[in-house]
Design an enzyme around this catalytic site. Sequence first.
Site, PDB file in Angstrom:
ATOM      1  CG  HIS A   1     -24.031  38.405  46.553  1.00  0.00           C
ATOM      2  ND1 HIS A   1     -23.853  38.752  47.872  1.00  0.00           N
ATOM      3  CD2 HIS A   1     -25.370  38.372  46.348  1.00  0.00           C
ATOM      4  CE1 HIS A   1     -25.051  38.912  48.439  1.00  0.00           C
ATOM      5  NE2 HIS A   1     -25.984  38.686  47.532  1.00  0.00           N
ATOM      6  CD  GLU A   2     -26.761  38.430  42.661  1.00  0.00           C
ATOM      7  OE1 GLU A   2     -27.738  37.669  42.809  1.00  0.00           O
ATOM      8  OE2 GLU A   2     -26.582  39.424  43.391  1.00  0.00           O
TER       9      GLU A   2
ATOM     10  CB  CYS B   1     -28.283  39.975  50.388  1.00  0.00           C
ATOM     11  SG  CYS B   1     -29.246  38.849  49.377  1.00  0.00           S
TER      12      CYS B   1
ATOM     13  CG  HIS C   1     -28.428  34.733  45.818  1.00  0.00           C
ATOM     14  ND1 HIS C   1     -29.098  34.534  47.007  1.00  0.00           N
ATOM     15  CD2 HIS C   1     -28.017  36.031  45.841  1.00  0.00           C
ATOM     16  CE1 HIS C   1     -29.106  35.647  47.711  1.00  0.00           C
ATOM     17  NE2 HIS C   1     -28.451  36.573  47.024  1.00  0.00           N
TER      18      HIS C   1
END
Length: 176
Positions: A149-150, A106, A153
């Site tokens: 993953h996003e 990341c 976030h």
Amino acid sequence: MSDPTGSIRPAVRPVVRAPAPVLGTAAAAVDPCAPEVLQLAADLVATMKVSPGCVGLAAPQVGVGAQVFAVDVTGHPKAKTVHGAFVLCNARVVEASQWQKGREGCMSVPDLTGDVKRASRLVVAGFAPGGTQEIEIVTDAFEARALQHEIDHCAGLLFLDRVAGAHAVYARKVYL
């Protein structure tokens, strides 16, 4: 940034690093048609393009607590399905299956990588910037991992929150 004609000029934004508070806070839903969301979307794509190896970037990573992220896995050797560069607002996972462990890194945690178990088959729903109809993206493999993953976030989670423990965290290798 808009020019006098009202068109958007993408800007590269600085990427924040852990332990910045914005990275650990759930982001707010957005109006995909709002001018500031359109600008943010353009800036995320511009920032990704100048960041070597970057396949995804979420608004919290540029210091904005908004549910907006960009993904582009084009050319990545682990990608199977590739939708090209796209931005989603208020994305959510609709279906997830075929869980597999894989290594992640990341931009907001530049010195570490970790093994994270994620779905390798995925359906995500969200809105394109400027769009009023929800769209679905069906994907797999590396693009599915990047999307999760996003989305994490936007929920205030880093990949480090998903690793099985300290034994699954590694110093990032530097290739000369």
